[in-house]
Design a protein around this motif. Structure first.
Motif, mmCIF file in Angstrom:
data_model
loop_
_atom_site.group_PDB
_atom_site.id
_atom_site.type_symbol
_atom_site.label_atom_id
_atom_site.label_comp_id
_atom_site.label_asym_id
_atom_site.label_seq_id
_atom_site.Cartn_x
_atom_site.Cartn_y
_atom_site.Cartn_z
ATOM 1 N N ARG A 56 0.830 -1.211 0.000
ATOM 2 C CA ARG A 56 0.000 0.000 0.000
ATOM 3 C C ARG A 56 0.864 1.259 0.000
ATOM 4 N NH1 ARG A 56 -2.008 3.528 3.366
ATOM 5 N NH2 ARG A 56 -1.145 2.624 5.243
ATOM 6 N N LEU A 57 1.917 1.272 0.816
ATOM 7 C CA LEU A 57 2.812 2.435 0.882
ATOM 8 C C LEU A 57 3.580 2.630 -0.426
ATOM 9 C CD1 LEU A 57 4.186 2.000 4.519
ATOM 10 C CD2 LEU A 57 2.526 3.690 3.707
ATOM 11 N N LEU A 58 4.010 1.540 -1.032
ATOM 12 C CA LEU A 58 4.701 1.629 -2.321
ATOM 13 C C LEU A 58 3.787 2.202 -3.396
ATOM 14 C CD1 LEU A 58 6.674 -1.732 -2.328
ATOM 15 C CD2 LEU A 58 7.683 0.546 -2.468
ATOM 16 N N ARG A 59 2.533 1.755 -3.403
ATOM 17 C CA ARG A 59 1.580 2.244 -4.403
ATOM 18 C C ARG A 59 1.318 3.743 -4.219
ATOM 19 N NH1 ARG A 59 0.099 2.119 -9.467
ATOM 20 N NH2 ARG A 59 -2.111 2.515 -9.752
ATOM 21 N N LYS A 60 1.180 4.190 -2.971
ATOM 22 C CA LYS A 60 0.969 5.615 -2.712
ATOM 23 C C LYS A 60 2.172 6.427 -3.192
ATOM 24 C CE LYS A 60 -1.258 7.018 1.060
ATOM 25 N NZ LYS A 60 -1.606 7.159 2.482
ATOM 26 N N ALA A 61 3.379 5.939 -2.929
ATOM 27 C CA ALA A 61 4.588 6.634 -3.367
ATOM 28 C C ALA A 61 4.681 6.652 -4.892
ATOM 29 C CB ALA A 61 5.826 5.967 -2.764
ATOM 30 N N GLN A 62 4.294 5.549 -5.515
ATOM 31 C CA GLN A 62 4.310 5.460 -6.976
ATOM 32 C C GLN A 62 3.352 6.488 -7.578
ATOM 33 O OE1 GLN A 62 2.551 1.854 -8.556
ATOM 34 N NE2 GLN A 62 4.087 1.756 -10.173
ATOM 35 N N ILE A 63 2.169 6.598 -7.030
ATOM 36 C CA ILE A 63 1.172 7.547 -7.530
ATOM 37 C C ILE A 63 1.639 8.983 -7.286
ATOM 38 C CG2 ILE A 63 -1.167 8.441 -7.151
ATOM 39 C CD1 ILE A 63 -1.983 5.475 -6.627
ATOM 40 N N ARG A 64 2.165 9.254 -6.097
ATOM 41 C CA ARG A 64 2.639 10.597 -5.757
ATOM 42 C C ARG A 64 3.749 11.031 -6.719
ATOM 43 N NH1 ARG A 64 4.394 9.743 -0.711
ATOM 44 N NH2 ARG A 64 2.270 9.745 0.048
ATOM 45 N N THR A 65 4.680 10.138 -7.016
ATOM 46 C CA THR A 65 5.770 10.450 -7.937
ATOM 47 C C THR A 65 5.250 10.696 -9.345
ATOM 48 O OG1 THR A 65 7.299 9.122 -6.618
ATOM 49 C CG2 THR A 65 7.955 9.604 -8.879
ATOM 50 N N ALA A 66 4.330 9.855 -9.805
ATOM 51 C CA ALA A 66 3.769 10.021 -11.148
ATOM 52 C C ALA A 66 3.016 11.339 -11.280
ATOM 53 C CB ALA A 66 2.843 8.847 -11.479
ATOM 54 N N VAL A 67 2.256 11.712 -10.256
ATOM 55 C CA VAL A 67 1.501 12.967 -10.297
ATOM 56 C C VAL A 67 2.459 14.160 -10.313
ATOM 57 C CG1 VAL A 67 -0.044 14.466 -8.967
ATOM 58 C CG2 VAL A 67 -0.603 12.058 -9.285
ATOM 59 N N ALA A 68 3.512 14.115 -9.500
ATOM 60 C CA ALA A 68 4.480 15.211 -9.475
ATOM 61 C C ALA A 68 5.163 15.353 -10.829
ATOM 62 C CB ALA A 68 5.519 14.978 -8.378
ATOM 63 N N ARG A 69 5.567 14.250 -11.428
ATOM 64 C CA ARG A 69 6.229 14.304 -12.737
ATOM 65 C C ARG A 69 5.263 14.774 -13.822
ATOM 66 N NH1 ARG A 69 9.865 8.808 -12.375
ATOM 67 N NH2 ARG A 69 11.319 9.622 -10.840
ATOM 68 N N TYR A 80 5.649 18.058 -16.178
ATOM 69 C CA TYR A 80 5.550 17.872 -17.629
ATOM 70 C C TYR A 80 4.471 18.776 -18.223
ATOM 71 C CZ TYR A 80 4.258 15.722 -22.056
ATOM 72 O OH TYR A 80 3.937 15.505 -23.372
ATOM 73 N N LEU A 81 3.284 18.786 -17.615
ATOM 74 C CA LEU A 81 2.184 19.600 -18.136
ATOM 75 C C LEU A 81 2.461 21.099 -17.990
ATOM 76 C CD1 LEU A 81 -0.851 17.505 -16.921
ATOM 77 C CD2 LEU A 81 -0.074 17.819 -19.272
ATOM 78 N N ALA A 82 3.127 21.486 -16.916
ATOM 79 C CA ALA A 82 3.477 22.900 -16.749
ATOM 80 C C ALA A 82 4.436 23.337 -17.848
ATOM 81 C CB ALA A 82 4.093 23.133 -15.368
ATOM 82 N N GLY A 83 5.407 22.485 -18.164
ATOM 83 C CA GLY A 83 6.330 22.796 -19.253
ATOM 84 C C GLY A 83 5.621 22.858 -20.594
ATOM 85 N N LYS A 84 4.702 21.944 -20.804
ATOM 86 C CA LYS A 84 3.916 21.917 -22.041
ATOM 87 C C LYS A 84 3.064 23.190 -22.157
ATOM 88 C CE LYS A 84 0.800 18.693 -24.379
ATOM 89 N NZ LYS A 84 0.100 17.419 -24.244
#
Length: 111
Positions: free
Chosen positions: A36-49, A53-57
């Protein structure tokens, strides 16, 4: 596009430990809390990236760093609307597949 390709540099000696993907998935399967903690970290990292990415776009498209007037969901399009329910690190798409199968089964029984 969302993968981090930066290479870290250090000023002193660094000891690095790593797990292979298979070993990490095995840990996630055997320890639900860690999963569960790994999945939350995975989602948090993907959202930040994705945000960076979208801000640069947006900046490239509009020529400024101004805040977009549209919400981030509209920039992401359908991917936000069709997001899967909570899933696990070891099987991130499993719940989506289960829901899709349930919908298909319901359509077959109704149609």
């Amino acid at each position: 596009q969302l993968l981090d390709t930066m290479l870290p540099r250090t000023l002193s000696y660094v000891e690095l430990l790593a797990l292979s993907r298979n070993h990490l998935l095995e840990v996630a399967r055997n320890y639900p809390e860690a999963d569960r903690l790994l999945r939350k970290a995975q989602i948090r990292t993907a959202v930040a990236r994705a945000f960076v990415y979208l801000a640069g776009k947006f900046k490239k498209k509009n020529g400024s760093a101004a805040t977009p007037t549209r919400g981030i969901a509209s920039l992401l399009g359908e991917s936000m609307q069709n997001r899967a329910p909570e899933s696990s690190f070891s099987n991130p798409g499993m719940k989506r597949l289960q829901l899709r199968k349930e919908v298909e089964d319901a359509e077959v029984s109704n149609g």
